[in-house]
Design a protein around this motif. Structure first.
Motif: not given
Length: 570
Positions: A34-39, A186-187
């Motif tokens: 999810l941290s990867n998505h946030a990038l 998640p946000v």
């Protein structure tokens, strides 16, 4: 019915640890993913660059073996836990965690097939551009499904982390930052996905994937044989999961049918009689019958709040296993006391819960259920005004309130600045706790510093009010350290964190001894040793303490030296 041994490789404790360990591995994977998505909030290329690091961790042979073995172990142990649970009546948090956990495979199987399995079997290039384009532009419904999956997986994991950490002494201090993190991850992940989708949907965006990759993916997606193979894999995974659930349901139903003919009756003091299948625990009987029954640790045998007294013949019951014996030994329980969460009666019996929950419609968040008592090494400080009755008998009520408020303000400020926690005011006395978040050595030094500050400030207040008081304003302080039960206690809205036990009683006795010796502070020898205090020139005595066989060595600090910090030895 026999129970699993508390020792050995397949003990309940080992199984719980395996479930926790596998869950932590999966949670770490999800957090990094999810941290990867946030990038994606930065750029699509930034997310893809970080993805290479993520893949490097989890797609090597070791990472793959660790992750997928953790997934299989966790799922198998969850299904085992559902089967082993005699009653599906459980607290709301556990219910939510279980239901969300069962939803996760249904939401993620297609995603796993379209990424990892497609990549490993067919060379499918599952970079962010390909996946986001598929889920944002070509199949928005799939994207919505994945957004729901993100929320479900994250909430399930956070509930598990909370259940694991909620009784740690330090958890209360970090719960607020952890909650903020639990909301942000998640946000930000979903916002990163949205931003990448909007970038790809922009007509001006030029595809960064080379034509070879685009054609390769398109060829595999359109190949009938590949599509048939993927459908077979999908059917196999959904079928395996569904079959596992059906096996658990069928096994529970079979056991229930067999046990209907083999039940035991549990009698309660209020006249209630609950019949349950042989093999149920007393705690499960209480829950099945809708009777309130404390179980702070969730029925794991790690606390004694569910304990019951056996009314009648207790010697013929199944013996306590090692874990239950350890818990009962710690509280010095009698031979007729058992843990309701561990006792599986094989005959009818009568029990009396020893901790009866109060019937309350609403409990505050920081309640007994969320902050149970735990034994901890702390330092307790008691302070009291000497001759308070004589000081105030001729004064107006408003004047007494003014004096007490000034006095309480001095104590509160000194305790908080030293790093302690003001526990309560008792008439003209006060109780403070040190060491809730620090080591005993540091807590002892904090308590001594607080005591010195209190004496110094009281001297100033006494000088200020000298003309108005019939007697000089003097205080007595007692400080002791040792184990005490720290937890949330009280009733209704009047609940607070406090401490009880022998250490508290001794500290109170030392405060009384300070009055008897006409001294400002009396500290016990353990406090002096842990603080490494310089006590040269300080008188020591031995006093008797009610409930203790041996006398306690204390140090008596006169008013003349009490305002001076007791610095450590050279």
């Amino acid at each position: 019915m026999t129970t699993v041994s508390a020792t050995g490789i397949f003990s309940e404790r080992t199984i719980r640890r395996a479930r926790l360990g596998s869950g932590l591995v999966i949670f770490t994977f999800v957090l990094l993913h999810l941290s990867n998505h946030a990038l994606g909030l930065i750029s699509l290329s930034a997310a893809d660059k970080a993805r290479h690091l993520f893949i490097g961790i989890w797609r090597n042979p070791v990472g793959t073996a660790v992750f997928y073995s953790s997934v299989l172990i966790h799922m198998a142990l969850v299904l085992r836990a559902i089967y082993m649970r005699r009653s599906l009546v459980m607290p709301k948090g556990e219910t939510a965690q279980t239901l969300l956990g069962l939803l996760i495979p249904l939401l993620l199987i297609d995603h796993v097939i379209g990424t990892r399995i497609g990549h490993e079997l067919y060379g499918y290039i599952d970079d962010y551009q390909t996946i986001v384009e598929q889920q944002w532009i070509k199949s928005p419904a799939t994207g919505m499904r994945q957004a729901v999956a993100v929320i479900v997986v994250w909430i399930h994991g956070c509930i598990g982390i909370h259940f694991w950490l909620r009784y740690r002494a330090w958890y209360a201090n970090v719960s607020a930052p952890l909650l903020a993190l639990a909301i942000l991850v998640p946000v930000l992940s979903l916002l990163g996905f949205v931003q990448m989708g909007r970038t790809l949907a922009d007509p001006s965006y030029q595809l960064s994937t080379n034509p070879y990759e685009v054609n390769l993916n398109a060829r595999f997606l359109s190949d009938p044989q590949v599509r048939a193979d993927v459908a077979t894999v999908r059917a196999g995974l959904y079928g395996a999961f569904s079959a596992s659930l059906l096996i658990v349901v069928a096994a529970r139903a079979r056991r229930r049918l067999k046990e209907r003919l083999d039940q035991v009756a549990v009698h309660y003091p209020g006249g209630e009689v609950i019949r349950v299948p042989r093999g149920f625990t007393v705690l499960e009987a209480s829950r099945l019958g809708g009777l309130p029954h404390y179980s702070v640790c969730g029925g794991k045998g790690q606390c004694s709040t569910c304990r019951v007294q056996i009314l009648g013949d207790y010697e013929s019951l199944p013996p306590a296993d090692k874990m239950e014996q350890t818990t009962l030994r710690r509280i010095n329980a009698g031979p007729d006391v058992r843990l309701a969460c561990q006792l599986r009666p094989d005959r009818d019996l009568a029990v009396a819960p020893l901790l009866v929950p109060a019937v309350e419609t609403a409990l505050p968040a920081n309640s007994q259920e969320t902050s149970p008592g735990r034994e901890r090494e702390i330092v307790v400080l008691f302070v009291d005004i000497r001759h308070f009755t004589t000081l105030t008998e001729t004064r107006l009520p408003f004047d007494v309130v003014f004096l007490l408020n000034r006095y309480f303000a001095i104590i509160g400020k000194a305790v908080e600045q030293a790093g302690g926690r003001l526990d309560k005011f008792i008439g003209d006395g006060a109780m403070a706790l040190f060491g809730l978040n620090t080591a005993p050595e540091e807590a002892c030094r904090q308590a001594l510093n607080a005591a010195a500050a209190i004496v110094a400030e009281i001297e100033k207040l006494a000088a200020e009010l000298a003309d108005e008081l019939t007697l000089p304003l003097r205080i007595a302080i007692g400080i002791h350290t040792g184990p005490a039960v720290v937890g949330t206690m009280g009733y209704g809205r009047v609940r607070s964190m406090t401490a009880i036990g022998d250490t508290v009683n001794v500290a109170s006795r030392l405060e009384s001894a300070a009055k008897e010796f006409e001294a400002a502070i009396v500290i016990s020898e353990p406090v002096a040793k842990l603080a490494d205090a310089n006590l040269s020139g300080i008188e020591s005595r031995e006093i008797s303490v009610r409930g203790r066989a041996l006398p306690l060595k204390v140090y008596v600090i006169p008013r003349e030296k009490a305002a001076e910090p007791l610095e450590g030895k050279d």
